[in-house]
Design a protein around this motif. Structure first.
Motif, PDB file in Angstrom:
ATOM      1  N   PHE A  39      -0.468   3.025  -4.578  1.00  0.00           N
ATOM      2  CA  PHE A  39      -1.156   2.578  -3.372  1.00  0.00           C
ATOM      3  C   PHE A  39      -0.872   1.089  -3.269  1.00  0.00           C
ATOM      4  N   LEU A  40       0.002   0.704  -2.342  1.00  0.00           N
ATOM      5  CA  LEU A  40       0.479  -0.675  -2.242  1.00  0.00           C
ATOM      6  C   LEU A  40      -0.142  -1.315  -1.004  1.00  0.00           C
ATOM      7  N   TYR A  41      -1.099  -2.205  -1.233  1.00  0.00           N
ATOM      8  CA  TYR A  41      -1.887  -2.812  -0.160  1.00  0.00           C
ATOM      9  C   TYR A  41      -1.466  -4.259   0.040  1.00  0.00           C
ATOM     10  N   ALA A  42      -1.140  -4.618   1.285  1.00  0.00           N
ATOM     11  CA  ALA A  42      -0.773  -5.991   1.614  1.00  0.00           C
ATOM     12  C   ALA A  42      -2.028  -6.757   2.015  1.00  0.00           C
ATOM     13  N   ALA A  43      -2.591  -7.516   1.073  1.00  0.00           N
ATOM     14  CA  ALA A  43      -3.756  -8.331   1.395  1.00  0.00           C
ATOM     15  C   ALA A  43      -3.380  -9.429   2.377  1.00  0.00           C
ATOM     16  N   THR A  44      -2.141  -9.943   2.250  1.00  0.00           N
ATOM     17  CA  THR A  44      -1.608 -10.922   3.197  1.00  0.00           C
ATOM     18  C   THR A  44      -0.137 -10.594   3.447  1.00  0.00           C
ATOM     19  N   GLY A  45       0.410 -11.155   4.526  1.00  0.00           N
ATOM     20  CA  GLY A  45       1.835 -11.025   4.798  1.00  0.00           C
ATOM     21  C   GLY A  45       2.243  -9.663   5.323  1.00  0.00           C
ATOM     22  N   THR A  46       3.534  -9.388   5.220  1.00  0.00           N
ATOM     23  CA  THR A  46       4.117  -8.143   5.713  1.00  0.00           C
ATOM     24  C   THR A  46       5.101  -7.609   4.689  1.00  0.00           C
ATOM     25  N   MET A  47       5.125  -6.289   4.494  1.00  0.00           N
ATOM     26  CA  MET A  47       6.052  -5.649   3.566  1.00  0.00           C
ATOM     27  C   MET A  47       6.971  -4.697   4.328  1.00  0.00           C
ATOM     28  N   LEU A  48       8.225  -4.653   3.901  1.00  0.00           N
ATOM     29  CA  LEU A  48       9.194  -3.684   4.412  1.00  0.00           C
ATOM     30  C   LEU A  48       9.602  -2.792   3.251  1.00  0.00           C
ATOM     31  N   GLU A  61      -3.276  -6.200   5.601  1.00  0.00           N
ATOM     32  CA  GLU A  61      -4.509  -5.399   5.630  1.00  0.00           C
ATOM     33  C   GLU A  61      -4.240  -3.930   5.937  1.00  0.00           C
ATOM     34  N   ARG A  62      -2.997  -3.499   5.691  1.00  0.00           N
ATOM     35  CA  ARG A  62      -2.685  -2.074   5.674  1.00  0.00           C
ATOM     36  C   ARG A  62      -1.988  -1.779   4.358  1.00  0.00           C
ATOM     37  N   ALA A  63      -1.731  -0.523   4.109  1.00  0.00           N
ATOM     38  CA  ALA A  63      -1.156  -0.138   2.821  1.00  0.00           C
ATOM     39  C   ALA A  63      -0.109   0.942   3.035  1.00  0.00           C
ATOM     40  N   VAL A  64       0.717   1.137   2.014  1.00  0.00           N
ATOM     41  CA  VAL A  64       1.668   2.246   2.022  1.00  0.00           C
ATOM     42  C   VAL A  64       1.418   3.078   0.776  1.00  0.00           C
ATOM     43  N   LEU A  65       1.418   4.391   0.959  1.00  0.00           N
ATOM     44  CA  LEU A  65       1.296   5.334  -0.145  1.00  0.00           C
ATOM     45  C   LEU A  65       2.704   5.723  -0.581  1.00  0.00           C
ATOM     46  N   VAL A  66       3.046   5.437  -1.821  1.00  0.00           N
ATOM     47  CA  VAL A  66       4.372   5.749  -2.350  1.00  0.00           C
ATOM     48  C   VAL A  66       4.228   6.901  -3.350  1.00  0.00           C
ATOM     49  N   PRO A  67       4.901   8.023  -3.130  1.00  0.00           N
ATOM     50  CA  PRO A  67       4.785   9.145  -4.069  1.00  0.00           C
ATOM     51  C   PRO A  67       5.375   8.795  -5.433  1.00  0.00           C
ATOM     52  N   PRO A  68       4.930   9.477  -6.481  1.00  0.00           N
ATOM     53  CA  PRO A  68       5.507   9.247  -7.807  1.00  0.00           C
ATOM     54  C   PRO A  68       6.994   9.613  -7.841  1.00  0.00           C
ATOM     55  N   ASP A  69       7.726   8.916  -8.709  1.00  0.00           N
ATOM     56  CA  ASP A  69       9.157   9.185  -8.918  1.00  0.00           C
ATOM     57  C   ASP A  69       9.973   9.066  -7.635  1.00  0.00           C
ATOM     58  N   THR A  70       9.552   8.179  -6.744  1.00  0.00           N
ATOM     59  CA  THR A  70      10.270   7.938  -5.494  1.00  0.00           C
ATOM     60  C   THR A  70      11.000   6.600  -5.577  1.00  0.00           C
ATOM     61  N   PHE A  77       7.184 -10.542   2.644  1.00  0.00           N
ATOM     62  CA  PHE A  77       7.137 -11.760   3.443  1.00  0.00           C
ATOM     63  C   PHE A  77       5.753 -12.397   3.275  1.00  0.00           C
ATOM     64  N   ASP A  78       5.684 -13.381   2.378  1.00  0.00           N
ATOM     65  CA  ASP A  78       4.421 -14.104   2.130  1.00  0.00           C
ATOM     66  C   ASP A  78       3.298 -13.138   1.736  1.00  0.00           C
ATOM     67  N   VAL A  79       3.590 -12.310   0.757  1.00  0.00           N
ATOM     68  CA  VAL A  79       2.695 -11.185   0.436  1.00  0.00           C
ATOM     69  C   VAL A  79       1.902 -11.422  -0.842  1.00  0.00           C
ATOM     70  N   GLU A  80       0.636 -11.068  -0.769  1.00  0.00           N
ATOM     71  CA  GLU A  80      -0.203 -10.840  -1.943  1.00  0.00           C
ATOM     72  C   GLU A  80      -0.644  -9.387  -1.886  1.00  0.00           C
ATOM     73  N   THR A  81      -0.441  -8.664  -2.967  1.00  0.00           N
ATOM     74  CA  THR A  81      -0.760  -7.239  -2.964  1.00  0.00           C
ATOM     75  C   THR A  81      -1.925  -6.924  -3.894  1.00  0.00           C
ATOM     76  N   ASN A  82      -2.633  -5.879  -3.553  1.00  0.00           N
ATOM     77  CA  ASN A  82      -3.547  -5.205  -4.469  1.00  0.00           C
ATOM     78  C   ASN A  82      -3.026  -3.786  -4.605  1.00  0.00           C
ATOM     79  N   SER A  83      -2.399  -3.499  -5.737  1.00  0.00           N
ATOM     80  CA  SER A  83      -1.804  -2.183  -5.952  1.00  0.00           C
ATOM     81  C   SER A  83      -2.677  -1.334  -6.863  1.00  0.00           C
TER      82      SER A  83
END
Length: 255
Positions: A39-48, A61-70, A77-83
């Motif tokens: 669960f990769l959450y962008a507390a700040t910035g933008t992720m591609l 302030e959105r997140a991406v769900l990444v499946p296991p073994d993917t 871009f100027d990112v702080e994450t809460n994973s």
């Protein structure tokens, strides 16, 4: 935990590993995979985020769900994450492909609190309850359509990845067909068969996704002009129709 490498703690006998990380500006986290769901959450910035099958843009302030073994890569871009790195057995409902999701205020606060948990010293009862509540909240998330598919065929995939890195208004089907070594008619048919949309529609959606990181530091008017839209209103209409959010609202989250 903060700024800890997953490899250092992956073997811990806990279902959820919370890790907060601050990344340098415009940082590329190269191709990799992990056995846990992420669960990769962008507390700040933008992720591609890119996988072999698609590309996802994740505003702040959105997140991406990444499946296991993917296998995937992430440009920050100027990112702080809460994973969260989660044992697959704890989330049997996890999607089979990446998804960008909304993150409500309660979950944001829970993620912030979880970043202070260090499982290396064991979990106390509060930690366990907090992490269990986070799992409950992540099972209720709503997907937002901030992605484009990527074809499997190598020549088509290469064209798409280069376009994502640098959208070019001068590119059209004739240019792509020539680079792929096909007739324009054959190219267009194969592309549509692989991704379910025409090459022109794909490029239009990719340009709209490219607007999101630009909106971090530029006005809607400037971004619209840069992407070739006649007016800011035309850009805003196309953006809102594609992603169910206005560019001005995402500008606040991406900044």
């Amino acid at each position: 935990m903060r700024n800890v490498r997953l490899a250092e703690v992956d073997a811990l006998p806990v279902a959820v590993l919370p890790i907060a990380t601050v990344y340098p500006p415009d940082y590329l986290l190269g191709w990799h995979e992990h056995r846990r769901a992420q669960f990769l959450y962008a507390a700040t910035g933008t992720m591609l985020v890119e996988t072999e099958h698609g590309a996802w843009t994740v505003p702040g302030e959105r997140a991406v769900l990444v499946p296991p073994d993917t296998r995937h890569q992430v440009r920050m871009f100027d990112v702080e994450t809460n994973s969260l790195y989660i044992d697959p057995a704890a989330v049997p409902w996890w999607p089979a492909a990446c998804q960008v999701v909304e993150v409500a205020s309660l979950l944001r606060e829970l993620l912030l609190a979880a970043s202070d948990i260090d499982p290396r010293g064991g979990l106390n009862s509060r930690d366990e309850v907090l992490l269990e509540l986070i799992l409950q909240e992540t099972s209720r998330l709503s997907e937002v359509p901030l992605h484009v598919p990527i074809p499997e065929a190598a020549p088509l995939a290469g064209l798409c990845r280069r376009y994502l890195a640098d959208p070019d208004l001068a590119v059209d089907n004739r240019v792509w067909a020539r680079e792929a070594g096909m007739s324009e008619r054959t190219f267009t048919r194969r592309f549509r068969e692989e991704v379910g949309m025409s090459p022109a529609a794909w490029r239009s959606r990719a340009r709209l996704l490219a607007a999101i990181p630009l909106l971090r530091h530029q006005s809607v008017t400037n971004v619209a002009a840069r992407l070739g839209y006649a007016t800011p209103a035309a850009f805003s209409y196309a953006f809102t129709r594609a992603f169910q959010s206005s560019p001005s609202s995402l500008r606040l989250r991406a900044s």
